[in-house]
Design a protein around this motif. Structure first.
Motif, PDB file in Angstrom:
ATOM      1  N   VAL A  20     -19.651   5.088 -26.371  1.00 37.93           N
ATOM      2  CA  VAL A  20     -19.553   3.751 -26.975  1.00 37.93           C
ATOM      3  C   VAL A  20     -18.968   3.794 -28.371  1.00 37.93           C
ATOM      4  O   VAL A  20     -18.513   2.770 -28.875  1.00 37.93           O
ATOM      5  CB  VAL A  20     -20.915   2.997 -26.968  1.00 37.93           C
ATOM      6  CG1 VAL A  20     -21.869   3.573 -25.959  1.00 37.93           C
ATOM      7  CG2 VAL A  20     -21.550   2.991 -28.330  1.00 37.93           C
ATOM      8  N   GLY A  21     -18.971   4.942 -29.029  1.00 39.62           N
ATOM      9  CA  GLY A  21     -18.451   5.035 -30.391  1.00 39.62           C
ATOM     10  C   GLY A  21     -16.948   5.184 -30.418  1.00 39.62           C
ATOM     11  O   GLY A  21     -16.241   4.847 -29.463  1.00 39.62           O
ATOM     12  N   ARG A  71     -29.158  -9.037 -22.017  1.00 36.59           N
ATOM     13  CA  ARG A  71     -29.106 -10.482 -21.860  1.00 36.59           C
ATOM     14  C   ARG A  71     -28.710 -10.871 -20.445  1.00 36.59           C
ATOM     15  O   ARG A  71     -29.010 -11.964 -19.976  1.00 36.59           O
ATOM     16  CB  ARG A  71     -28.083 -11.047 -22.849  1.00 36.59           C
ATOM     17  CG  ARG A  71     -28.413 -12.405 -23.292  1.00 36.59           C
ATOM     18  CD  ARG A  71     -27.964 -12.701 -24.681  1.00 36.59           C
ATOM     19  NE  ARG A  71     -28.203 -14.105 -24.925  1.00 36.59           N
ATOM     20  CZ  ARG A  71     -27.422 -15.071 -24.484  1.00 36.59           C
ATOM     21  NH1 ARG A  71     -26.327 -14.777 -23.807  1.00 36.59           N
ATOM     22  NH2 ARG A  71     -27.732 -16.333 -24.716  1.00 36.59           N
ATOM     23  N   ARG A 117     -21.128   6.475 -16.187  1.00 38.15           N
ATOM     24  CA  ARG A 117     -21.075   5.598 -17.343  1.00 38.15           C
ATOM     25  C   ARG A 117     -22.177   4.540 -17.354  1.00 38.15           C
ATOM     26  O   ARG A 117     -22.911   4.391 -18.321  1.00 38.15           O
ATOM     27  CB  ARG A 117     -19.704   4.912 -17.355  1.00 38.15           C
ATOM     28  CG  ARG A 117     -19.397   4.178 -18.614  1.00 38.15           C
ATOM     29  CD  ARG A 117     -17.903   3.944 -18.745  1.00 38.15           C
ATOM     30  NE  ARG A 117     -17.607   3.507 -20.096  1.00 38.15           N
ATOM     31  CZ  ARG A 117     -17.737   2.248 -20.498  1.00 38.15           C
ATOM     32  NH1 ARG A 117     -18.115   1.334 -19.649  1.00 38.15           N
ATOM     33  NH2 ARG A 117     -17.468   1.919 -21.744  1.00 38.15           N
ATOM     34  N   LEU A 130     -29.725  -9.448 -17.816  1.00 37.14           N
ATOM     35  CA  LEU A 130     -30.785  -9.098 -16.866  1.00 37.14           C
ATOM     36  C   LEU A 130     -31.772 -10.253 -16.681  1.00 37.14           C
ATOM     37  O   LEU A 130     -32.669 -10.448 -17.499  1.00 37.14           O
ATOM     38  CB  LEU A 130     -31.542  -7.857 -17.352  1.00 37.14           C
ATOM     39  CG  LEU A 130     -32.672  -7.380 -16.440  1.00 37.14           C
ATOM     40  CD1 LEU A 130     -32.142  -6.927 -15.103  1.00 37.14           C
ATOM     41  CD2 LEU A 130     -33.464  -6.268 -17.090  1.00 37.14           C
ATOM     42  N   ARG A 148     -40.808 -10.763 -16.542  1.00 39.19           N
ATOM     43  CA  ARG A 148     -39.604 -10.060 -16.989  1.00 39.19           C
ATOM     44  C   ARG A 148     -39.952  -8.688 -17.521  1.00 39.19           C
ATOM     45  O   ARG A 148     -39.221  -7.721 -17.322  1.00 39.19           O
ATOM     46  CB  ARG A 148     -38.877 -10.858 -18.065  1.00 39.19           C
ATOM     47  CG  ARG A 148     -37.388 -10.516 -18.084  1.00 39.19           C
ATOM     48  CD  ARG A 148     -36.708 -11.090 -19.278  1.00 39.19           C
ATOM     49  NE  ARG A 148     -36.326 -10.034 -20.177  1.00 39.19           N
ATOM     50  CZ  ARG A 148     -35.126  -9.492 -20.220  1.00 39.19           C
ATOM     51  NH1 ARG A 148     -34.186  -9.923 -19.414  1.00 39.19           N
ATOM     52  NH2 ARG A 148     -34.854  -8.514 -21.041  1.00 39.19           N
ATOM     53  N   ALA A 194     -25.893  -2.481 -17.689  1.00 39.51           N
ATOM     54  CA  ALA A 194     -24.738  -1.722 -18.157  1.00 39.51           C
ATOM     55  C   ALA A 194     -23.552  -2.639 -18.399  1.00 39.51           C
ATOM     56  O   ALA A 194     -22.824  -2.482 -19.376  1.00 39.51           O
ATOM     57  CB  ALA A 194     -24.384  -0.639 -17.150  1.00 39.51           C
ATOM     58  N   GLU A 195     -23.376  -3.597 -17.524  1.00 40.91           N
ATOM     59  CA  GLU A 195     -22.176  -4.429 -17.605  1.00 40.91           C
ATOM     60  C   GLU A 195     -22.300  -5.593 -18.575  1.00 40.91           C
ATOM     61  O   GLU A 195     -21.312  -6.023 -19.158  1.00 40.91           O
ATOM     62  CB  GLU A 195     -21.833  -4.992 -16.220  1.00 40.91           C
ATOM     63  CG  GLU A 195     -21.254  -3.937 -15.290  1.00 40.91           C
ATOM     64  CD  GLU A 195     -21.164  -4.451 -13.865  1.00 40.91           C
ATOM     65  OE1 GLU A 195     -21.210  -5.675 -13.672  1.00 40.91           O
ATOM     66  OE2 GLU A 195     -21.081  -3.616 -12.944  1.00 40.91           O
ATOM     67  N   GLN A 196     -23.489  -6.128 -18.726  1.00 42.04           N
ATOM     68  CA  GLN A 196     -23.624  -7.343 -19.529  1.00 42.04           C
ATOM     69  C   GLN A 196     -24.680  -7.226 -20.609  1.00 42.04           C
ATOM     70  O   GLN A 196     -24.940  -8.208 -21.307  1.00 42.04           O
ATOM     71  CB  GLN A 196     -23.978  -8.545 -18.653  1.00 42.04           C
ATOM     72  CG  GLN A 196     -23.263  -8.571 -17.325  1.00 42.04           C
ATOM     73  CD  GLN A 196     -23.531  -9.864 -16.571  1.00 42.04           C
ATOM     74  OE1 GLN A 196     -23.733 -10.906 -17.179  1.00 42.04           O
ATOM     75  NE2 GLN A 196     -23.550  -9.802 -15.261  1.00 42.04           N
ATOM     76  N   GLY A 197     -25.334  -6.087 -20.701  1.00 40.07           N
ATOM     77  CA  GLY A 197     -26.390  -5.959 -21.698  1.00 40.07           C
ATOM     78  C   GLY A 197     -27.691  -6.580 -21.218  1.00 40.07           C
ATOM     79  O   GLY A 197     -27.733  -7.238 -20.184  1.00 40.07           O
ATOM     80  N   LEU A 228     -25.047   4.015 -20.099  1.00 36.31           N
ATOM     81  CA  LEU A 228     -25.054   2.802 -20.928  1.00 36.31           C
ATOM     82  C   LEU A 228     -26.390   2.087 -20.807  1.00 36.31           C
ATOM     83  O   LEU A 228     -26.971   1.641 -21.796  1.00 36.31           O
ATOM     84  CB  LEU A 228     -23.934   1.856 -20.483  1.00 36.31           C
ATOM     85  CG  LEU A 228     -22.545   2.131 -21.030  1.00 36.31           C
ATOM     86  CD1 LEU A 228     -21.552   1.102 -20.494  1.00 36.31           C
ATOM     87  CD2 LEU A 228     -22.556   2.097 -22.553  1.00 36.31           C
ATOM     88  N   MET A 238     -33.120   2.410 -24.599  1.00 37.91           N
ATOM     89  CA  MET A 238     -33.647   3.067 -25.794  1.00 37.91           C
ATOM     90  C   MET A 238     -33.718   2.093 -26.966  1.00 37.91           C
ATOM     91  O   MET A 238     -34.684   2.081 -27.721  1.00 37.91           O
ATOM     92  CB  MET A 238     -32.770   4.261 -26.158  1.00 37.91           C
ATOM     93  CG  MET A 238     -32.845   5.356 -25.126  1.00 37.91           C
ATOM     94  SD  MET A 238     -32.020   6.859 -25.689  1.00 37.91           S
ATOM     95  CE  MET A 238     -33.189   7.411 -26.940  1.00 37.91           C
ATOM     96  N   LEU A 239     -32.687   1.284 -27.081  1.00 33.53           N
ATOM     97  CA  LEU A 239     -32.691   0.278 -28.141  1.00 33.53           C
ATOM     98  C   LEU A 239     -33.857  -0.684 -27.916  1.00 33.53           C
ATOM     99  O   LEU A 239     -34.548  -1.085 -28.851  1.00 33.53           O
ATOM    100  CB  LEU A 239     -31.358  -0.477 -28.121  1.00 33.53           C
ATOM    101  CG  LEU A 239     -30.647  -0.601 -29.458  1.00 33.53           C
ATOM    102  CD1 LEU A 239     -30.663   0.708 -30.203  1.00 33.53           C
ATOM    103  CD2 LEU A 239     -29.242  -1.096 -29.265  1.00 33.53           C
ATOM    104  N   TYR A 241     -28.941   3.702 -22.939  1.00 34.53           N
ATOM    105  CA  TYR A 241     -28.863   3.340 -24.347  1.00 34.53           C
ATOM    106  C   TYR A 241     -29.473   1.972 -24.594  1.00 34.53           C
ATOM    107  O   TYR A 241     -30.205   1.765 -25.562  1.00 34.53           O
ATOM    108  CB  TYR A 241     -27.410   3.380 -24.837  1.00 34.53           C
ATOM    109  CG  TYR A 241     -26.945   4.779 -25.118  1.00 34.53           C
ATOM    110  CD1 TYR A 241     -27.669   5.597 -25.970  1.00 34.53           C
ATOM    111  CD2 TYR A 241     -25.801   5.288 -24.545  1.00 34.53           C
ATOM    112  CE1 TYR A 241     -27.256   6.893 -26.230  1.00 34.53           C
ATOM    113  CE2 TYR A 241     -25.373   6.580 -24.796  1.00 34.53           C
ATOM    114  CZ  TYR A 241     -26.106   7.378 -25.637  1.00 34.53           C
ATOM    115  OH  TYR A 241     -25.694   8.653 -25.893  1.00 34.53           O
ATOM    116  N   ALA A 242     -29.168   1.046 -23.714  1.00 33.41           N
ATOM    117  CA  ALA A 242     -29.758  -0.291 -23.862  1.00 33.41           C
ATOM    118  C   ALA A 242     -31.271  -0.188 -23.820  1.00 33.41           C
ATOM    119  O   ALA A 242     -31.977  -0.821 -24.616  1.00 33.41           O
ATOM    120  CB  ALA A 242     -29.250  -1.214 -22.760  1.00 33.41           C
TER     121      ALA A 242
END
Lengths: 178, 178
Positions: free
Chosen positions: A149-150, A20, A86, A22, A45, A15-18, A90, A96-97, A93-94
């Motif tokens: 996020v929008g 990347r 939040r 992790l 991973r 959530a905090e850093q995306g 978040l 799902m992407l 969403y990461a």
DNA sequence: TAGATTCCTCTACACCTGTAGAGGAGGATG
DNA sequence: CATCCTCCTCTACAGGTGTAGAGGAATCTA
């Protein structure tokens, strides 16, 4: 349980850093665990990602109740609670992407209240409940994304407030009209 | 221009592998450039990310026309074209998520047709155009997300087909009703 | 033509990351 | 008590990654 501590920390990091942010070692550090712990529980991973997505799904499976006396209100409150949580949202969403290029994740993430939405549309007398249900689901998804996020993340009312719930209620009510 | 080749390749990579796939060397390899090229143009990773987001914004600034004779139709077609341009739109979502923890990106990504939406709501006689415009924007955002990465990505009609445009048109039409 | 400038390629290096395995602490089992 | 098993910690290592700078080729300027 150590495994839950690890996956919870992973959710936080994502959530905090995306995605990347992790990494096995980052989780260790963040959770205050000795170096190597995360790597011992999730050797690869891929396993770590799946672990955190599973945890996410488990956490969300809890809040799915729906008060039939006030459908609109309970949907609005649920949405607002997701805005308040939040980080969890978040991270979802990461995930799902990520599921876009790792289909295994999709099966874990289903979560979709699609059938619920279709049933709802049918009960409300929509002429094409299938389609209405899909559109309604899309609308909720969008409302959430937009506010989190929008564009709405900077302009909308603060999540957790009465104002926020009222705004959501208004939107949901409109979306449910036949 | 070499810079555009680099940023275009970056967009492709992000769409296919997520932010994690975006590295200087990966761009070099994918674009068939000699090792070190990307690093020369964008010395830091932050610069590379900003570069690709800027490129994204520039590409989207093109298609913003709107036929006043058929508002619903042109919105539906625009949405469908974004679904067809799958990679670009996926990259945009990745960028938006990234903007959550890198606010500099947000200013580049504005893109928001919020004012347009508000004006539209006013023209259609909605009682609270501000709010209606926001909801409408949210709805579009959601429709897109739902169809591209959410539940609708597996069940919805194939982007680019008449069926897809019709589905979107139906949804947009409903969302615009006062 | 000589020099300056821009653009590009190559190489280096410190650090991070994924992954694996060796071995210890401590409890459970016989 | 001896033995085994589970859970955990530590260490290793082969890559990958971010970033920087040296130097060459090509182009421009005078």
């Amino acid at each position: 349980m150590r495994k839950d501590l690890i996956t919870d920390t992973a959710i936080q990091l994502v959530a905090e850093q995306g995605m990347r942010g992790l990494t096995h070692r980052a989780v260790d550090r963040r959770a205050g665990l000795p170096e190597g712990s995360t790597s011992a529980y999730f050797r690869t991973r891929k396993a770590l990602v799946e672990g955190f997505v599973e945890r996410l799904a488990a956490q969300e499976r809890i809040d799915t109740a729906l008060d039939p006396a006030d459908v609109v209100g309970s949907i609005a409150r649920t949405l607002d609670s997701w805005l308040v949580e939040r980080n969890r949202t978040l991270a979802r969403y990461a995930a799902m992407l990520e599921a876009t290029h790792h289909p295994e994740l999709r099966s874990i993430l289903v979560h979709s209240p699609r059938e619920q939405a279709t049933a709802l549309a049918k009960a409300l007398g929509h002429e094409n409940p299938e389609r209405s249900g899909a559109h309604f689901t899309a609308f909720l998804e969008g409302l959430l994304f937009y506010r989190l996020v929008g564009g709405g993340s900077t302009t909308g009312p603060a999540p957790g407030t009465e104002e926020s719930v009222a705004d959501l209620r208004d939107a949901v009510e409109k979306a449910l009209r036949p």
